[in-house]
Design an enzyme around this catalytic site. Structure first.
Site, PDB file in Angstrom:
ATOM      1  N   LYS A 104       0.843  -1.214   0.000  1.00 23.66           N
ATOM      2  CA  LYS A 104       0.000   0.000   0.000  1.00 23.66           C
ATOM      3  C   LYS A 104       0.872   1.256   0.000  1.00 23.66           C
ATOM      4  O   LYS A 104       0.647   2.166  -0.799  1.00 23.66           O
ATOM      5  CB  LYS A 104      -0.917  -0.044   1.239  1.00 23.66           C
ATOM      6  CG  LYS A 104      -1.862   1.119   1.363  1.00 23.66           C
ATOM      7  CD  LYS A 104      -3.125   0.724   2.100  1.00 23.66           C
ATOM      8  CE  LYS A 104      -2.950   0.567   3.606  1.00 23.66           C
ATOM      9  NZ  LYS A 104      -2.841   1.876   4.304  1.00 23.66           N
ATOM     10  N   ARG A 111      -8.059  12.438  12.317  1.00 24.90           N
ATOM     11  CA  ARG A 111      -6.636  12.122  12.542  1.00 24.90           C
ATOM     12  C   ARG A 111      -5.759  13.372  12.510  1.00 24.90           C
ATOM     13  O   ARG A 111      -6.049  14.344  11.823  1.00 24.90           O
ATOM     14  CB  ARG A 111      -6.179  11.067  11.530  1.00 24.90           C
ATOM     15  CG  ARG A 111      -6.948   9.762  11.752  1.00 24.90           C
ATOM     16  CD  ARG A 111      -6.473   8.648  10.871  1.00 24.90           C
ATOM     17  NE  ARG A 111      -5.089   8.311  11.133  1.00 24.90           N
ATOM     18  CZ  ARG A 111      -4.392   7.486  10.368  1.00 24.90           C
ATOM     19  NH1 ARG A 111      -4.943   6.932   9.312  1.00 24.90           N
ATOM     20  NH2 ARG A 111      -3.141   7.195  10.672  1.00 24.90           N
ATOM     21  N   ASP A 142       2.419  -1.109  11.979  1.00 19.22           N
ATOM     22  CA  ASP A 142       1.076  -1.494  11.528  1.00 19.22           C
ATOM     23  C   ASP A 142       0.713  -2.926  11.941  1.00 19.22           C
ATOM     24  O   ASP A 142      -0.414  -3.363  11.728  1.00 19.22           O
ATOM     25  CB  ASP A 142       0.972  -1.355  10.005  1.00 19.22           C
ATOM     26  CG  ASP A 142       0.997   0.112   9.583  1.00 19.22           C
ATOM     27  OD1 ASP A 142       0.682   0.982  10.415  1.00 19.22           O
ATOM     28  OD2 ASP A 142       1.340   0.390   8.417  1.00 19.22           O
ATOM     29  N   LYS A 155      -4.041   5.796  14.798  1.00 19.63           N
ATOM     30  CA  LYS A 155      -4.094   5.141  13.479  1.00 19.63           C
ATOM     31  C   LYS A 155      -5.546   5.180  12.990  1.00 19.63           C
ATOM     32  O   LYS A 155      -6.325   6.016  13.442  1.00 19.63           O
ATOM     33  CB  LYS A 155      -3.551   3.712  13.604  1.00 19.63           C
ATOM     34  CG  LYS A 155      -2.062   3.663  13.935  1.00 19.63           C
ATOM     35  CD  LYS A 155      -1.223   4.227  12.804  1.00 19.63           C
ATOM     36  CE  LYS A 155       0.239   4.282  13.143  1.00 19.63           C
ATOM     37  NZ  LYS A 155       1.014   4.999  12.118  1.00 19.63           N
TER      38      LYS A 155
HETATM   39  C1  S3P Z   1       2.920   4.800   6.333  1.00 22.42           C
HETATM   40  C2  S3P Z   1       3.550   5.157   7.487  1.00 22.42           C
HETATM   41  C3  S3P Z   1       3.072   4.759   8.824  1.00 22.42           C
HETATM   42  C4  S3P Z   1       2.073   3.616   8.745  1.00 22.42           C
HETATM   43  C5  S3P Z   1       1.058   3.817   7.678  1.00 22.42           C
HETATM   44  C6  S3P Z   1       1.726   3.939   6.315  1.00 22.42           C
HETATM   45  C7  S3P Z   1       3.472   5.276   5.043  1.00 22.42           C
HETATM   46  O1  S3P Z   1       2.440   5.875   9.434  1.00 22.42           O
HETATM   47  O2  S3P Z   1       1.446   3.422   9.984  1.00 22.42           O
HETATM   48  O3  S3P Z   1       0.138   2.743   7.638  1.00 22.42           O
HETATM   49  O4  S3P Z   1       3.073   4.758   3.974  1.00 22.42           O
HETATM   50  O5  S3P Z   1       4.323   6.166   5.074  1.00 22.42           O
HETATM   51  P1  S3P Z   1       3.275   6.990  10.264  1.00 22.42           P
HETATM   52  O6  S3P Z   1       4.122   7.726   9.317  1.00 22.42           O
HETATM   53  O7  S3P Z   1       2.201   7.854  10.868  1.00 22.42           O
HETATM   54  O8  S3P Z   1       4.045   6.228  11.295  1.00 22.42           O
END
Ligand code: S3P
Length: 432
Positions: free
Chosen positions: A17, A118, A311, A338
Site C-alpha cells: 500500500k 486524525r 502497523d 491510526k
Molecule cells: C505509512 C507510514 C506509517 C504507517 C502507515 C503507512 C506510510 O504511518 O502506519 O500505515 O506509507 O508512510 P506513520 O508515518 O504515521 O508512522
C-alpha cells in the site's frame, strides 16, 4: 467465522500500500511514461489514483494491478477543482499535503469519518516552516493549502518516527530552494527515499538523517510493487498459530528491513519462519516465507522495533494472546492515532473474547494462554479499522467458538481479496 483447526497451502500477498501510493505520486510528476506492476488495487490506493487524475495526470489501468502513468512533469499538475477526497487513507492525505503545498494553486483535502479525526498538524507544521500556507481545522482535516508560495529547504527534527511526515517534507522539498533535511528519532519506512532515487533524485541517508537535493526533473520509471509485508503479517501469524505439518507458504513478501520488524519479534517469541528465495522487486527486497506452527512464548517487545512493526501490532497482540506467559508492548502510543485507537479497539475485543490484558497509555500487557484454545467465541467491533478486523479473523484459529466481527468493509482499503484468500488456506470465514 467458526474456529478452524489448520491453515495450509500457498498464499500470495497483494501489492504494498505505501509503495503503491508513492508510485502514483512520483510517476505523476515525472517526465514520460511510467509503468507500475503489482499495484495494490485497494480503496486507499484508488483514492490516490482518483486524486492524481483530478490533478490532471492521465493514468491508464490495463488491469487492476497494471498501471501506466503519463507523467505531467514537476510543474505540470493542475488544480483539482474540488476538494480531494482521500477516503480512509492517512498516507494519501499526509503525502499529498507535502506535494500540494508546493504547487501554484489552492487545494483542499478531506476524508472519511476516521480520517477527519486524525492529526494533520504533524505535517502542516514543518511545511509552514518551509514557507507553505497549510491550515488544518484545529489539528484535523480538512487540510487547506494555499498555493503559489515559494518554499525553502529546512532542517527538521521530527518529534515522532513517522514515515508520512518525513515523506511530506521530502515531496515539498522537491520544489524548495536548497536542501531539505529530516532528522528522525528512530528508523521508519524508507520507501520514499528509495523510490526518489530510482526517479533520479539525489537523496542521501546517514544514520537517522535524510537529505534531499531539489532536482530539475524526475525521469519516468518501470516500477515493480512488492507484496505488502503488513498484509502478509496476518498470514504469518495465522501460520504460527495453526499451520498444518507442511506449513504455510506466503509468496512475494516485501522484506524491507524498515518494515519487517514483526519477523524479529515473532522469532524471539519462538516463531518458526523460514525466509526463502530472496530477490528484489525494483528498489525493494522480496522473499517467500514458509511458516510452521510454533509454540509461542511471551516477550517484552524492544521499543526500538516499534516503528519497524507499527502497523502489525493488532495481529501481534493476537499472537501474544496465543503465546504462553506475559507479553509487554510499550512505546507504541502512535497506535492511538491510526485508523482507530488500536490499543482501545484491541482491548475491547480482547475483553469480549476473554483475553487477560492490561491497557497502558502506550501499549498493552497481555497474558497469553499458550498452546490450544486462547479466545472465547463472541462478537467484536473492528471500529471500521481494516487491521483490527483482519486480526480477529486470525484469532478465530484458536477460538473456542465462532467470532463475529462487525464493520469490516474497510478491509478493502488494504487487502481487497482477504476473504477469498483466507478461505483458500482453510479459514472458515463467512461474510454477510
Ligand atoms: C505509512 C507510514 C506509517 C504507517 C502507515 C503507512 C506510510 O504511518 O502506519 O500505515 O506509507 O508512510 P506513520 O508515518 O504515521 O508512522
Amino acid at each position: 467465522m467458526h474456529p478452524a483447526q489448520q491453515v495450509s497451502g500457498t498464499a500470495t500477498v497483494p501489492g504494498d500500500k505505501s509503495i503503491s501510493h508513492r508510485s502514483l505520486m512520483l510517476a505523476g510528476i515525472a517526465e514520460g511514461l511510467s509503468e507500475i506492476s503489482g499495484f495494490l488495487a485497494s480503496d486507499d490506493c484508488h483514492a490516490t489514483l482518483r486524486a492524481m487524475r483530478a490533478l490532471g495526470v492521465t493514468i491508464d489501468q490495463s488491469s487492476p494491478t497494471q498501471v501506466t502513468v503519463h507523467g505531467a512533469g514537476l510543474r505540470g499538475l493542475k488544480p483539482g477543482g474540488h476538494a480531494l477526497d482521500m477516503g480512509n487513507a492517512g498516507t494519501a492525505m499526509r503525502l499529498f499535503t507535502g506535494l500540494l503545498a508546493a504547487q501554484n494553486f489552492d487545494s483542499q483535502l478531506i476524508g472519511d469519518e476516521s480520517l477527519m479525526k486524525r492529526p494533520m498538524e504533524r505535517v502542516a507544521l514543518p511545511l509552514r516552516q518551509m514557507g507553505a500556507a497549510v491550515t488544518t481545522a484545529q489539528g484535523t482535516p480538512p487540510v487547506n493549502i494555499r498555493g503559489g508560495q515559494s518554499l525553502r529547504g529546512i532542517e527538521y527534527r521530527m518529534p515522532v518516527a513517522s514515515a508520512q511526515v518525513k515523506s511530506a517534507i521530502l515531496l515539498a522539498g522537491l520544489y524548495a530552494e536548497g536542501i531539505s533535511t529530516v532528522i528522525a528519532p528512530a528508523l521508519s519506512r524508507d520507501h520514499t527515499e528509495r523510490m526518489l532515487r530510482s526517479f533520479g533524485v539525489r537523496v542521501d541517508t546517514e544514520d537517522l538523517t535524510v537529505r534531499l537535493y531539489p532536482p530539475q526533473v524526475l525521469q519516468a520509471q518501470q516500477l515493480q510493487v512488492p507484496g505488502d509485508f503488513s498484509s502478509a503479517a496476518f498470514l504469518i501469524v495465522a501460520g504460527l498459530l495453526a499451520a498444518s505439518n507442511a506449513g504455510l507458504l506466503i509468496q512475494n513478501v516485501g522484506m524491507n528491513a524498515t518494515r519487517s520488524g514483526l519477523l524479529e519479534i515473532l522469532r524471539s517469541m519462538g516463531g518458526n519462519i523460514e525466509v526463502q528465495n530472496r530477490r528484489s522487486a525494483g528498489a525493494e527486497p522480496v522473499a517467500d516465507l514458509l511458516v510452521s506452527k510454533s509454540s509461542l512464548h511471551g516477550i517484552v517487545v524492544p521499543p526500538a522495533l516499534v516503528p519497524l512493526a507499527i502497523d502489525e501490532f493488532p495481529v501481534l497482540f493476537v499472537a501474544a494472546a496465543a503465546a504462553s506467559g506475559e507479553s509487554l508492548v510499550s512505546g507504541a502510543e502512535e497506535l492511538r492515532v491510526k485508523e482507530s485507537d488500536r490499543i482501545a479497539a484491541m482491548s475491547e475485543g480482547f475483553s469480549a473474547l476473554g483475553v487477560a490484558h492490561t491497557v497502558l497509555p502506550d501499549g498493552m500487557r497481555i497474558v497469553g494462554r499458550g498452546d490450544g484454545v486462547a479466545f472465547f467465541g463472541g462478537r467484536v467491533d473492528s471500529r471500521g479499522d481494516h487491521r483490527i478486523a483482519m486480526s480477529f479473523v486470525v484469532a478465530s484459529l484458536r477460538a473456542a467458538g465462532s467470532i463475529t466481527i462487525r464493520d469490516v468493509t474497510n478491509v478493502a482499503t488494504s487487502f481487497p481479496d482477504f476473504g477469498p484468500l483466507v478461505r483458500s488456506i482453510g479459514i472458515d470465514l463467512n461474510e454477510t
